[in-house]
Write a protein that holds these residues in place. Structure first.
Motif, PDB file in Angstrom:
ATOM      1  N   ALA A  27       0.840  -1.198   0.000  1.00  0.00           N
ATOM      2  CA  ALA A  27       0.000   0.000   0.000  1.00  0.00           C
ATOM      3  C   ALA A  27       0.875   1.249   0.000  1.00  0.00           C
ATOM      4  CB  ALA A  27      -0.899  -0.007   1.229  1.00  0.00           C
ATOM      5  N   GLU A  28       0.422   2.287  -0.722  1.00  0.00           N
ATOM      6  CA  GLU A  28       1.212   3.511  -0.818  1.00  0.00           C
ATOM      7  C   GLU A  28       0.998   4.437   0.375  1.00  0.00           C
ATOM      8  OE1 GLU A  28       0.509   5.359  -4.549  1.00  0.00           O
ATOM      9  OE2 GLU A  28       1.323   3.691  -5.730  1.00  0.00           O
ATOM     10  N   ASP A  29      -0.223   4.574   0.853  1.00  0.00           N
ATOM     11  CA  ASP A  29      -0.514   5.474   1.963  1.00  0.00           C
ATOM     12  C   ASP A  29      -1.640   4.867   2.795  1.00  0.00           C
ATOM     13  OD1 ASP A  29      -0.951   7.489   3.755  1.00  0.00           O
ATOM     14  OD2 ASP A  29      -1.275   9.070   2.286  1.00  0.00           O
ATOM     15  N   ASP A  87       0.492   8.161   7.830  1.00  0.00           N
ATOM     16  CA  ASP A  87       0.791   6.870   7.205  1.00  0.00           C
ATOM     17  C   ASP A  87       1.578   5.968   8.156  1.00  0.00           C
ATOM     18  OD1 ASP A  87       1.148   4.969   4.959  1.00  0.00           O
ATOM     19  OD2 ASP A  87       3.245   5.587   5.101  1.00  0.00           O
ATOM     20  N   SER A  88       2.528   6.532   8.886  1.00  0.00           N
ATOM     21  CA  SER A  88       3.337   5.698   9.780  1.00  0.00           C
ATOM     22  C   SER A  88       2.486   5.118  10.903  1.00  0.00           C
ATOM     23  CB  SER A  88       4.501   6.497  10.363  1.00  0.00           C
ATOM     24  OG  SER A  88       4.032   7.579  11.137  1.00  0.00           O
ATOM     25  N   ARG A  92       1.303   1.099  11.653  1.00  0.00           N
ATOM     26  CA  ARG A  92       1.354   0.472  12.973  1.00  0.00           C
ATOM     27  C   ARG A  92       0.002  -0.120  13.357  1.00  0.00           C
ATOM     28  NH1 ARG A  92       4.033   3.586  17.831  1.00  0.00           N
ATOM     29  NH2 ARG A  92       3.463   1.549  18.698  1.00  0.00           N
ATOM     30  N   LEU A  93      -1.079   0.615  13.070  1.00  0.00           N
ATOM     31  CA  LEU A  93      -2.411   0.113  13.410  1.00  0.00           C
ATOM     32  C   LEU A  93      -2.744  -1.140  12.608  1.00  0.00           C
ATOM     33  CD1 LEU A  93      -4.408   3.475  13.656  1.00  0.00           C
ATOM     34  CD2 LEU A  93      -3.620   2.035  15.551  1.00  0.00           C
ATOM     35  N   HIS A  94      -2.351  -1.149  11.338  1.00  0.00           N
ATOM     36  CA  HIS A  94      -2.582  -2.354  10.529  1.00  0.00           C
ATOM     37  C   HIS A  94      -1.752  -3.536  11.047  1.00  0.00           C
ATOM     38  CE1 HIS A  94      -4.611   0.197   7.498  1.00  0.00           C
ATOM     39  NE2 HIS A  94      -5.166  -0.953   7.123  1.00  0.00           N
ATOM     40  N   ALA A  95      -0.525  -3.257  11.480  1.00  0.00           N
ATOM     41  CA  ALA A  95       0.314  -4.331  12.023  1.00  0.00           C
ATOM     42  C   ALA A  95      -0.273  -4.867  13.332  1.00  0.00           C
ATOM     43  CB  ALA A  95       1.735  -3.835  12.244  1.00  0.00           C
ATOM     44  N   THR A  96      -0.767  -3.965  14.186  1.00  0.00           N
ATOM     45  CA  THR A  96      -1.407  -4.397  15.433  1.00  0.00           C
ATOM     46  C   THR A  96      -2.635  -5.239  15.131  1.00  0.00           C
ATOM     47  OG1 THR A  96      -0.627  -2.440  16.616  1.00  0.00           O
ATOM     48  CG2 THR A  96      -2.492  -3.605  17.568  1.00  0.00           C
ATOM     49  N   THR A  97      -3.441  -4.781  14.171  1.00  0.00           N
ATOM     50  CA  THR A  97      -4.626  -5.544  13.780  1.00  0.00           C
ATOM     51  C   THR A  97      -4.229  -6.913  13.235  1.00  0.00           C
ATOM     52  OG1 THR A  97      -5.785  -3.498  13.257  1.00  0.00           O
ATOM     53  CG2 THR A  97      -6.695  -5.518  12.342  1.00  0.00           C
ATOM     54  N   ALA A  98      -3.188  -6.937  12.417  1.00  0.00           N
ATOM     55  CA  ALA A  98      -2.728  -8.208  11.844  1.00  0.00           C
ATOM     56  C   ALA A  98      -2.313  -9.178  12.938  1.00  0.00           C
ATOM     57  CB  ALA A  98      -1.564  -7.965  10.885  1.00  0.00           C
ATOM     58  N   GLU A  99      -1.585  -8.684  13.945  1.00  0.00           N
ATOM     59  CA  GLU A  99      -1.151  -9.568  15.020  1.00  0.00           C
ATOM     60  C   GLU A  99      -2.334 -10.049  15.862  1.00  0.00           C
ATOM     61  OE1 GLU A  99       1.174 -11.733  17.855  1.00  0.00           O
ATOM     62  OE2 GLU A  99       1.099 -11.401  15.695  1.00  0.00           O
ATOM     63  N   ALA A 128      -1.241  -7.530   7.469  1.00  0.00           N
ATOM     64  CA  ALA A 128       0.215  -7.422   7.553  1.00  0.00           C
ATOM     65  C   ALA A 128       0.799  -6.900   6.253  1.00  0.00           C
ATOM     66  CB  ALA A 128       0.815  -8.784   7.896  1.00  0.00           C
ATOM     67  N   HIS A 129       0.206  -7.299   5.115  1.00  0.00           N
ATOM     68  CA  HIS A 129       0.661  -6.805   3.818  1.00  0.00           C
ATOM     69  C   HIS A 129       0.437  -5.305   3.704  1.00  0.00           C
ATOM     70  CE1 HIS A 129       1.579  -6.652  -0.422  1.00  0.00           C
ATOM     71  NE2 HIS A 129       0.390  -6.128  -0.657  1.00  0.00           N
ATOM     72  N   ILE A 130      -0.724  -4.824   4.132  1.00  0.00           N
ATOM     73  CA  ILE A 130      -0.994  -3.385   4.089  1.00  0.00           C
ATOM     74  C   ILE A 130      -0.014  -2.641   4.998  1.00  0.00           C
ATOM     75  CG2 ILE A 130      -2.696  -1.591   4.657  1.00  0.00           C
ATOM     76  CD1 ILE A 130      -4.870  -3.642   3.894  1.00  0.00           C
ATOM     77  N   ALA A 131       0.314  -3.241   6.132  1.00  0.00           N
ATOM     78  CA  ALA A 131       1.265  -2.616   7.049  1.00  0.00           C
ATOM     79  C   ALA A 131       2.683  -2.606   6.492  1.00  0.00           C
ATOM     80  CB  ALA A 131       1.251  -3.356   8.385  1.00  0.00           C
TER      81      ALA A 131
END
Length: 336
Positions: A27-29, A87-88, A92-99, A128-131
């Protein structure tokens, strides 16, 4: 398992998301410009909660924790849908959601709810891919491989583990060790001694190079006891009783919390080694210790399944008093 569930857990339906992750562009943004501002401090708070949930799972098992994790997923995704963040912070929120989704998948897998587990794992892979977190995505694939292996879908288990290794190519030794051990377990279940040993060697070599304090927060669980348990499991599946016994004994000796899910699992696996070697007294003694934990402390259908395997391998001794007593306790636990 009904046919629809089986088809969702095998073949292309299982491996296609993995291959999409391997080749898809990131993802770009991930930022959002309207709503209440989400700060880095609040993102830290969410990660602290996630870590606590992970460590609770180590002790009590999937059957006791899945609903708590689902509620936390809802809270974080609501924040992502309605908050304002850069974006940063978005990554992080996408990574937290992924975990959290990965953890929910694991909890459902541990509780024997395989269809739900698969849905959570696929959602975790996409988040995780979006993150842009390839370590986390590779770890999700490792868990998908573990589920496929337990369901007997061994080609899928190998493909998922190999995809995780190919897609990661990172520098963190602990993550590499985790992924290579997933491959080793998958190969061990096919009886492939050469590939199993190659994967074990790669995993243990990486593990020796790992800094205890380095690596992503979720990788903490791979310690000396855990890697010996997994190596012992591989040799158990290869019917290499000497190596299986050695590694499983070490895993049990190194375990710091015997009254936990991992403690029960290690006792059950070591009991299974003894059962298959024709030592029913040793197998039943360890099996009873596993049942002590499963009856009070831990809610894990996966662990109960491993204890049932001990009972199956004790069938030649079913007329002995120790085997009959063990089977009766197992029946009582299943009924409860």
């Amino acid at each position: 398992m009904d046919r629809r569930s089986f088809l969702l857990l095998t073949g292309a339906a299982l491996t296609t998301p993995a291959h999409e992750w391997l080749i898809a562009r990131g993802a770009e943004d991930t930022g959002r410009r309207t709503g209440r501002v989400v700060t880095a401090a609040y993102a830290d708070h969410l990660d602290t909660i996630t870590d606590r949930l992970r460590r609770m799972d180590d002790r009590v098992g999937g059957g006791s924790l899945a609903e708590k994790v689902r509620v936390q997923i809802d809270q974080v995704t609501s924040l992502m849908d309605n908050g304002s963040y850069t974006d940063s912070i978005g990554r992080r929120l996408h990574a937290t959601t992924a975990e959290l989704l990965r953890l929910a998948g694991w909890l459902n897998f541990d509780a024997g709810r395989h269809r739900e587990a698969r849905s959570y794992f696929v959602a975790a892979l996409r988040a995780a891919h979006i993150a842009g977190d390839r370590e986390l995505a590779a770890n999700v694939l490792g868990f998908m491989s573990c589920q496929a292996k337990d369901l007997g879908n061994l080609d899928d288990a190998i493909n998922l583990a190999d995809t995780a290794i190919s897609g990661y190519r990172g520098a963190n030794p602990r993550v590499s060790a985790i992924l290579h051990m997933r491959a080793a377990q998958a190969y061990a279940n096919t009886g492939d001694v050469t590939e199993t040993r190659r994967s074990i060697d790669a995993a243990y070599s990486a593990f020796r190079d790992a800094d205890e304090d380095a690596g992503p927060a979720w990788s903490y669980w791979l310690d000396e006891a855990q890697i010996n348990e997994q190596i012992g499991y591989c040799y158990l599946r290869l019917n290499d009783w000497s190596r299986a016994t050695s590694h499983m004994r070490k895993a049990v000796q190194l375990h710091r919390e015997p009254y936990s899910r991992e403690g029960a699992l290690r006792l059950a696996l070591l009991a299974d080694v003894y059962a298959q070697q024709g030592e029913p007294e040793q197998a039943c003694r360890l099996g009873h210790q596993a049942l002590d934990t499963l009856a009070v402390e831990v809610n894990s259908a996966r662990c109960v399944g491993h204890v049932r395997q001990v009972s199956e391998h004790l069938r030649p001794y079913r007329r002995t008093a120790v085997a009959q007593d063990f089977d009766e306790r197992l029946r009582q636990l299943a009924a409860a």
